[in-house]
Design a protein around this motif. Sequence first.
Motif, PDB file in Angstrom:
ATOM      1  N   GLU A 103       0.907  -1.215  78.117  1.00  0.00           N
ATOM      2  CA  GLU A 103       1.709  -0.634  79.195  1.00  0.00           C
ATOM      3  C   GLU A 103       1.469   0.868  79.289  1.00  0.00           C
ATOM      4  N   SER A 150      -4.539   4.819  84.427  1.00  0.00           N
ATOM      5  CA  SER A 150      -4.592   3.430  84.896  1.00  0.00           C
ATOM      6  C   SER A 150      -5.775   2.682  84.276  1.00  0.00           C
ATOM      7  N   GLU A 161       7.152  -0.634  87.141  1.00  0.00           N
ATOM      8  CA  GLU A 161       5.710  -0.845  87.343  1.00  0.00           C
ATOM      9  C   GLU A 161       5.368  -1.606  88.622  1.00  0.00           C
ATOM     10  N   ASN A 198       0.534   3.490  88.238  1.00  0.00           N
ATOM     11  CA  ASN A 198       1.018   2.115  88.421  1.00  0.00           C
ATOM     12  C   ASN A 198       0.412   1.482  89.666  1.00  0.00           C
ATOM     13  N   LYS A 245      12.196  -5.446  86.235  1.00  0.00           N
ATOM     14  CA  LYS A 245      10.837  -5.989  86.259  1.00  0.00           C
ATOM     15  C   LYS A 245      10.826  -7.487  85.974  1.00  0.00           C
TER      16      LYS A 245
END
Length: 509
Positions: A86, A77, A396, A43, A373
């Motif tokens: 995601e 990533s 995240e 993240n 989030k």
Amino acid sequence: MKLSRKKIVVLYLLLIVLNIVLRFQPTSHEIGFDSFGIHILANSISEFGYAKWILSPLSVFGLYPLSYSSAVQFVISGLSQATGIEIQTIIFVYTVSIGILSIFTAYIFANALLPENDVFKFISAAIFSTSPAILTYTTWSIPSRGLLIILTPLLLYLVLNSTKSLKFSFLILILSTFLLATHHMFYFVLPSFLALIIALIPKLNKWKLRNEKFEKLAPLVFIIGFLIMFSIPFFTGRFLDASRYDPIYRSYTRYVGVLIPLSLGGLVYLMFKPRKRFTELFLLLNLILLTPFIYKQTYMKWYIPIFISPLIGIGLINLANSSFNKRTLIVSVLLLSSVVFSGYYQFLHEYDSSNYDERYIEDSTHLTGHWIKDNIESSVISNDELFAMRLLATTETVHQPTSSSMNNFIYGFAEVNLSNFEYYSINSEEFFYSTGKGIQDIGQARWYNFNKMNIDCQEFGINYFIENTRSRGNLVWNHQSEPSKLLSKAYGDSDAVYDIGATKIWKLS
């Protein structure tokens, strides 16, 4: 034992389908413990555009303070950024993919050992890819050692072929560097290079392995070698997880599978087999050199299937070639029992919805993470150590202190002065096992002090408290439980701004 091309294609297609099915879990979210730590680091790369924990080239390999072997984080990533998907979904696709890859890396290694036997190669690939150890680390969970274990058979294939051409040496260097950046368990690969050198000695000296004296003495030499290496921890106290008298067979059966007794038959067969091939000698030497680590169950139970799977394959092939009646049926039942054993641990054994401290993320935690989030812009804090890690992975881009020193450093909840650390020499054991320098775990202390109000949360932009209600107002951390002063203050200052029963969110004043 050769098979037609059509049979080979059908068998491997069925094995691929089986591997995919075994990785569809009864949970709807990410699984694991260490996996969430890797998720958080991935993240941070996506959020900041670089790895904030890399303070030195050694940080890539986890050999510097506040660092971790970094390969998997960059892979996850990168895939997320390239696809716009995601990270949790990327983890699922990634683990299924490397699970399928494990079929072919095991096949490649088995092909190097017995290239003419297609059935042996298939059995080795099936046992390895469906073993509980491999399934655990390739089912919606990204502990970095999983990728290392799956790619190691490919490295062993390159090592074996390096005797044929120098071009393999370059590939070995690249893959070894990548695996070192994947996990410190790469150290277990090093005996393989020594095994290669020892196995080459007879060739370099033009010593024929078919020499009658050698054939007679070889089994005794191997037995003595195993006994010596097996006894080293008894006298040195090294390579032990706990007690040297622990029943290690339980752990290895659990993670290799119920067919592990057949590996003993394969091992005995190789030791007493006349006219050993170079590859068979290499496999035996690997096992002898790894024997002292057999008590290091924390790591070896994951690594040993690489070598046990071919031995089980040899044991099953010998059983299939025996004179027993219905031997084909017996082999088929044994293979089926292995899959059933793995399936039991995959689907039935590991999950208990009544235990909120289980190894998967609950729906309520996932919903809370996404609500945070979408609705909270400041930093947050929780009263549960593991719960906090899972929330930080899910949210995240919303920051919170956890019990991890690295996370607190990355997200600005702790400052670290590297000049205060003790430097270890590169030739010391501490250098390789203590991330290069002595370091106190500031993460636990910082997270505890936030909850005990020894540190002002608002100075760090922390304006919300996420409560795991099943902790009954206590801290849950480091196997301890005691009241959280910060949560008690939140009770008295305001009403909850979010409440779904298992989780409440309080606004801190």
